[in-house]
Scaffold this motif. Structure first.
Motif, mmCIF file in Angstrom:
data_model
loop_
_atom_site.group_PDB
_atom_site.id
_atom_site.type_symbol
_atom_site.label_atom_id
_atom_site.label_comp_id
_atom_site.label_asym_id
_atom_site.label_seq_id
_atom_site.Cartn_x
_atom_site.Cartn_y
_atom_site.Cartn_z
ATOM 1 N N THR A 1 -1.439 -5.731 -18.971
ATOM 2 C CA THR A 1 -1.308 -5.219 -17.482
ATOM 3 C C THR A 1 -1.983 -4.006 -17.303
ATOM 4 O OG1 THR A 1 0.732 -6.096 -17.562
ATOM 5 C CG2 THR A 1 0.052 -5.060 -15.536
ATOM 6 N N ALA A 2 -1.945 -3.147 -18.306
ATOM 7 C CA ALA A 2 -2.473 -1.918 -18.458
ATOM 8 C C ALA A 2 -3.709 -1.706 -19.604
ATOM 9 C CB ALA A 2 -1.561 -0.991 -18.248
ATOM 10 N N LYS B 1 -7.827 1.621 -21.767
ATOM 11 C CA LYS B 1 -8.056 0.775 -20.517
ATOM 12 C C LYS B 1 -9.605 1.094 -19.935
ATOM 13 C CE LYS B 1 -4.388 3.532 -18.453
ATOM 14 N NZ LYS B 1 -2.993 3.630 -17.996
ATOM 15 N N MET C 1 -8.906 -0.266 -11.673
ATOM 16 C CA MET C 1 -9.036 -0.839 -13.132
ATOM 17 C C MET C 1 -9.845 -2.017 -13.171
ATOM 18 S SD MET C 1 -4.925 -0.813 -13.168
ATOM 19 C CE MET C 1 -4.388 -0.364 -14.674
ATOM 20 N N ASP D 1 0.095 9.008 -14.516
ATOM 21 C CA ASP D 1 -0.200 8.242 -13.436
ATOM 22 C C ASP D 1 0.850 7.510 -12.582
ATOM 23 O OD1 ASP D 1 0.611 6.382 -15.107
ATOM 24 O OD2 ASP D 1 -0.998 5.077 -15.086
ATOM 25 N N TYR E 1 10.516 -5.789 -7.687
ATOM 26 C CA TYR E 1 11.650 -4.792 -8.295
ATOM 27 C C TYR E 1 11.819 -3.849 -7.266
ATOM 28 C CZ TYR E 1 10.660 -5.924 -13.057
ATOM 29 O OH TYR E 1 10.625 -6.679 -14.514
ATOM 30 N N THR F 1 3.871 -7.836 -10.225
ATOM 31 C CA THR F 1 4.019 -6.513 -11.106
ATOM 32 C C THR F 1 2.623 -6.038 -11.806
ATOM 33 O OG1 THR F 1 6.483 -6.820 -11.373
ATOM 34 C CG2 THR F 1 5.503 -5.215 -12.711
ATOM 35 N N GLY F 2 2.488 -4.781 -11.515
ATOM 36 C CA GLY F 2 1.365 -4.373 -12.103
ATOM 37 C C GLY F 2 0.556 -3.651 -11.128
ATOM 38 N N VAL F 3 -0.453 -2.295 -11.609
ATOM 39 C CA VAL F 3 -0.856 -1.675 -10.343
ATOM 40 C C VAL F 3 -2.172 -2.334 -9.860
ATOM 41 C CG1 VAL F 3 -2.753 0.375 -10.210
ATOM 42 C CG2 VAL F 3 -0.358 0.634 -11.621
ATOM 43 N N GLU G 1 5.230 1.000 -6.874
ATOM 44 C CA GLU G 1 6.071 0.109 -7.740
ATOM 45 C C GLU G 1 7.304 1.106 -7.691
ATOM 46 O OE1 GLU G 1 4.293 -2.825 -10.806
ATOM 47 O OE2 GLU G 1 3.732 -0.610 -11.564
ATOM 48 N N HIS H 1 4.465 4.282 -9.771
ATOM 49 C CA HIS H 1 3.029 3.944 -9.618
ATOM 50 C C HIS H 1 2.633 3.695 -8.188
ATOM 51 C CE1 HIS H 1 1.347 3.583 -13.730
ATOM 52 N NE2 HIS H 1 2.428 2.729 -14.137
ATOM 53 N N ARG I 1 10.976 -12.638 -14.989
ATOM 54 C CA ARG I 1 9.658 -12.895 -15.068
ATOM 55 C C ARG I 1 9.379 -12.448 -16.679
ATOM 56 N NH1 ARG I 1 8.034 -7.384 -15.267
ATOM 57 N NH2 ARG I 1 5.862 -7.964 -15.245
ATOM 58 N N SER J 1 7.393 -10.499 -19.380
ATOM 59 C CA SER J 1 6.766 -9.015 -19.334
ATOM 60 C C SER J 1 5.198 -9.393 -19.648
ATOM 61 C CB SER J 1 7.437 -8.256 -20.280
ATOM 62 O OG SER J 1 6.542 -7.349 -20.653
ATOM 63 N N GLY J 2 4.449 -8.218 -18.857
ATOM 64 C CA GLY J 2 2.938 -8.375 -19.086
ATOM 65 C C GLY J 2 2.670 -7.315 -20.541
ATOM 66 N N THR J 3 3.586 -6.799 -20.822
ATOM 67 C CA THR J 3 3.294 -5.793 -21.893
ATOM 68 C C THR J 3 4.130 -5.686 -23.302
ATOM 69 O OG1 THR J 3 5.006 -4.243 -21.072
ATOM 70 C CG2 THR J 3 3.116 -4.002 -20.048
ATOM 71 N N ARG K 1 12.173 -10.453 -18.605
ATOM 72 C CA ARG K 1 12.727 -9.490 -17.839
ATOM 73 C C ARG K 1 13.656 -9.987 -16.794
ATOM 74 N NH1 ARG K 1 11.092 -4.901 -20.459
ATOM 75 N NH2 ARG K 1 8.843 -4.660 -20.436
HETATM 76 C C1 16G Z 1 2.307 -1.690 -16.923
HETATM 77 C C2 16G Z 1 1.660 -1.450 -15.327
HETATM 78 C C3 16G Z 1 2.896 -1.064 -14.597
HETATM 79 C C4 16G Z 1 3.947 -2.105 -14.674
HETATM 80 C C5 16G Z 1 4.271 -2.365 -15.978
HETATM 81 C C6 16G Z 1 5.106 -3.575 -16.025
HETATM 82 C C7 16G Z 1 -0.343 -0.183 -14.981
HETATM 83 C C8 16G Z 1 -1.061 0.977 -15.065
HETATM 84 N N1 16G Z 1 0.897 -0.137 -15.548
HETATM 85 O O1 16G Z 1 2.939 -0.520 -17.306
HETATM 86 O O2 16G Z 1 2.436 -1.059 -13.291
HETATM 87 O O3 16G Z 1 4.915 -2.133 -13.891
HETATM 88 O O4 16G Z 1 3.357 -2.544 -16.859
HETATM 89 O O5 16G Z 1 5.648 -3.887 -17.377
HETATM 90 O O6 16G Z 1 -0.933 -1.358 -14.480
HETATM 91 P P1 16G Z 1 6.317 -5.183 -17.737
HETATM 92 O O7 16G Z 1 5.222 -6.520 -17.207
HETATM 93 O O8 16G Z 1 6.297 -5.087 -19.297
HETATM 94 O O9 16G Z 1 7.569 -5.401 -17.078
#
Ligand code: 16G
Length: 545
Positions: A25-26, A74, A82, A288, A342, A365-367, A385, A389, A513, A515-517, A522
Motif C-alpha cells: 500500500t505504501a 516509495k 503516490m 505524514d 474504519y 484503505t490506503g492513501v 483515514e 492520514h 479485509r 492487510s495490504g502491509t 484484519r
Molecule cells: C499503509 C497506508 C495507510 C493504511 C495502512 C493500512 C499509506 C501512506 N499508508 O500504512 O494509509 O491505512 O497501510 O494497513 O498509504 P493495512 O493494509 O495493513 O491494514
C-alpha cells in the motif's frame, strides 16, 4: 554520468534474495537487512518513470510508523502524488527479476530518443540505515544518467511537496511555487498567518501545542516550522516539540500509531518539566499523519483522523455557505469527504448531518485510494483515514468559483468576503500532494482558533462508538476477497452471511479485509457498548478462522 559498468556492478553486488518482494500500500517495506537490492532497482524504476513521464519524480526512504529495524522506499509521480498502479507493477517486476540481462533489456525498452535528463528528488528519514540505502538509489539512478536533487533528511510530505512544486504544470494557479525546503516552511507559515489574520476574535494563544514527534524526522522540521511562524508574529501559539530522534526508540510508545491504536498518551522521553497534556498532537515516524489528544482526569481523549475530517468539513461548509449568502450567483461546489470502512460510525453520522449523504464516499484503505476518490468525486474533497492520514484537495471548479466570488465581492466588507479570504488561503496551507502532519497541524489549530473552540469543544462534537480491532493469522490472506471499498466480504461466500447475523445480534457493524502491509486478515467491529464491540470482534475473527 551514465555508466553501464557501474550499473552492472550495483546489480551484481546486490542480488535479490528468495522472498517475493511486493510494492504494498505504501511502497516496499521490509527488514532493513534485505533492502539493498530493492534500493538499486528503485533507482532504476524511478529513472524509467521520469523518462516515461518526461518530468521529475521522487523517491522517499522511510518505513513510516514501523520500528527502527524496518525501512522502506516509495516513489512519487510528477504530480507529487503516490506512484500509480502501472508504476507499481513495473517496480514489482523489476524488484523480483534475478536475471540481470533481462533486467537490462527491459531498461532498453524504455529508452527514448529525446535528450531529456531524468530528474529524481530524493529524501530520507532519520533511521540509521537510511543514508546507505538512499545512497544506493542515488548511485544507481546516476549510473543511468539521472540528475539527483538530494533533500537529505525530510518528512515524506516534504518530498511530495518538492516534487509537486518542481513540476509547475501540476500546481494550481493559486499556489505560488516554492520548490525547496525553505519555501515549504515559508508557504505553511505565511498561509497559517494569513488564515488567522481573517479572524479578530480575542483568543489565548499562550498555551503551547505540544507535538510528539515520535523520535523521528518530524522533530527538527516541526521546530523549524515553529520558528518560521514566530518570526512572522511572536504572538502566535508556540509549538512545544518533544521526542527528538535518539531520546527514545523511534515510534515506540510514542507517535500517532501508538496513540491511536493503544489509546494511550505517548511517553515524552525528553520532557524534563511537568508539561501540559491539554492540547497535544502526535506525528508518525515520517510525519505524514497526525492525531490530536488531551488528557483530563487521567483519561485520554483522542481526536483522530475522523474527528479532523469532521472539523474540516464543518468549517469548509460554513465558510462556503457564508460566501454564497453574499454572492448568491456563485455556482454550487461539490464539497465532500472520503472515509474508509474504519471510520467510526459516529463520525459518518456527524458528516451526514453536515454534508448530506451525497457528500460522503467510502473508499478502500490506503492513501492512494482515498486521495483518488476525493479528486474524482468532489471539487473540494476532504479525505482522512481514522489513523490520521489525510488532506483536502481543491479542484478546478473551486478555483473558478473563487475567481467569480472575487469579482462579485471585490471592495465589499461583508462576511462573504471574509469567507473568500479564508477559502482562498487554504489551497496553499494544505499539502495537496499527500496528507501532511505539519500542514494538518496548522490547519486544525487555525480552525480551532477561528471558531474559538478549545480541544474539549472539538472533542465533544460526537462520541465515538466503542470499537475493537483484531488481526487473524491465516495461511493465505488472499482467500478473503472484498468489495471495492472493503465494507463487505465477497468470498468465501458464507463469511458475509455469518457476519450479517453476528452484526444483527449486537446491532453493530463489522468487516474483515486482507492487510495490504502484513500477512494477516484484519477485523474491525463497532457496537453500542464496549462489551458488545469486543464480542462482535471475537465472533468475526472466529468466522475468518
Ligand atoms: C499503509 C497506508 C495507510 C493504511 C495502512 C493500512 C499509506 C501512506 N499508508 O500504512 O494509509 O491505512 O497501510 O494497513 O498509504 P493495512 O493494509 O495493513 O491494514
Amino acid at each position: 554520468e551514465v555508466s553501464p559498468e557501474k550499473l552492472l556492478q550495483l546489480l551484481q553486488e546486490h542480488p535479490p534474495g528468495d522472498t517475493f518482494l511486493n510494492y504494498g500500500t505504501a511502497g516496499f517495506r521490509y527488514d532493513a537487512a534485505i533492502l539493498s537490492p530493492i534500493m538499486v532497482r528503485v533507482g532504476i524504476v524511478a529513472t524509467l518513470r521520469s523518462w516515461q513521464k518526461q518530468a521529475p519524480v521522487g523517491v522517499m526512504v522511510t518505513a513510516s510508523h514501523n520500528d527502527e529495524s524496518y525501512n522502506g522506499v516509495k516513489i512519487a509521480d510528477p504530480d507529487g502524488g503516490m506512484m500509480t498502479s502501472d508504476g507499481e507493477t513495473l517496480a514489482v517486476e523489476m524488484a523480483n527479476e534475478r536475471d540481470i540481462q533481462r533486467l537490462l533489456q527491459k531498461i532498453e525498452q524504455f529508452k527514448t530518443k529525446s535528450d531529456f535528463v531524468p530528474i529524481i528528488h530524493v529524501g530520507r528519514d532519520t533511521r540509521t540505515h537510511s543514508p546507505a540505502l538512499c545512497d544506493l538509489v542515488v548511485q544507481t539512478a546516476r549510473a543511468m544518467g539521472s540528475a539527483i536533487i538530494d533533500h537529505g533528511i525530510i518528512t515524506t510530505p516534504m518530498l511530495h511537496h518538492a516534487v509537486l512544486h518542481g513540476n509547475r504544470e501540476y500546481l494550481p494557479l493559486l499556489i505560488p511555487p516554492r520548490p525547496d525546503v525553505t519555501g515549504y516552511f515559508s508557504l505553511l507559515a505565511q498561509s497559517y498567518h494569513a488564515l488567522l489574520a481573517t479572524s479578530h476574535t480575542a483568543r489565548d494563544r499562550r498555551a503551547p501545542l505540544v507535538v510528539d514527534a515520535a523520535c523521528g524526522v518530524g522533530y527538527a522540521h516541526a521546530q523549524t516550522l515553529h520558528q518560521a511562524i514566530q518570526d512572522l508574529d511572536p504572538t502566535h501559539r508556540p509549538l512545544l516539540v518533544l521526542n527528538a530522534p535518539g531520546t527514545g526508540p523511534l515510534n515506540e510508545k510514542c507517535g500517532s500509531e501508538h496513540v491511536q491504536k493503544a489509546l494511550q498518551p505517548p511517553t515524552f522521553y525528553d520532557a524534563t518539566a511537568d508539561l501540559s497534556t491539554q492540547y497535544c498532537a502526535s506525528l508518525d515516524g515520517d510525519a505524514d499523519r497526525i492525531v490530536f489528544f488531551n488528557v483530563r482526569d487521567d483519561q485520554m481523549r483522542l481526536q483522530d483522523g475522523d474527528k479532523i475530517a469532521c472539523l474540516l468539513c464543518r468549517f469548509l461548509q460554513a465558510e462556503y455557505q457564508a460566501l454564497q449568502a453574499d454572492a448568491p450567483s456563485l455556482p454550487p461546489i461539490r464539497l465532500g469527504v472520503v472515509q474508509t470502512a474504519y471510520a467510526n460510525g459516529a463520525s459518518t453520522h456527524y458528516l451526514e448531518q453536515v454534508l448530506g449523504p451525497e457528500g460522503i464516499v467510502i473508499a478502500k484503505t490506503g492513501v492512494k485510494y482515498v486521495h483518488h476518490a476525493a479528486a474524482e468525486h468532489f471539487d473540494v474533497g476532504v479525505y482522512f483515514e481514522a489513523n490520521g492520514h489525510g488532506t483536502v484537495l481543491f479542484g478546478p471548479a473551486f478555483y473558478e468559483c473563487m475567481a467569480q466570488a472575487d469579482t462579485v465581492l471585490r471592495g465589499k466588507r461583508c462576511r462573504g468576503s471574509v469567507a473568500l479570504q479564508r477559502l482562498s488561503v487554504l489551497p496553499a496551507l494544505v499539502n495537496q500532494a499527500v496528507g501532511d502532519a505539519l500542514s494538518d497541524l496548522l490547519l486544525v489549530d487555525a480552525i480551532l482558533q477561528i471558531q474559538g473552540w478549545s480541544p474539549p469543544d472539538w472533542d465533544a462534537i460526537y462520541t465515538d462508538l466503542p470499537s475493537r480491532q483484531a488481526k487473524v493469522l491465516v495461511k493465505d490472506r488472499n482467500i478473503i476477497q472484498t468489495n471495492e471499498n472493503e465494507t463487505k466480504c465477497l468470498s468465501p461466500v458464507q463469511v458475509q452471511e455469518e457476519l450479517e447475523i453476528a452484526m444483527a445480534e449486537v446491532k453493530g457493524r463489522a468487516f474483515i479485509r486482507p492487510s495490504g502491509t502484513e500477512d494477516v486478515v484484519r477485523v474491525y467491529a463497532e457496537a453500542p457498548t464496549r462489551a458488545l464491540a469486543n464480542q462482535l470482534a471475537t465472533k468475526a475473527a472466529e468466522i475468518v478462522f
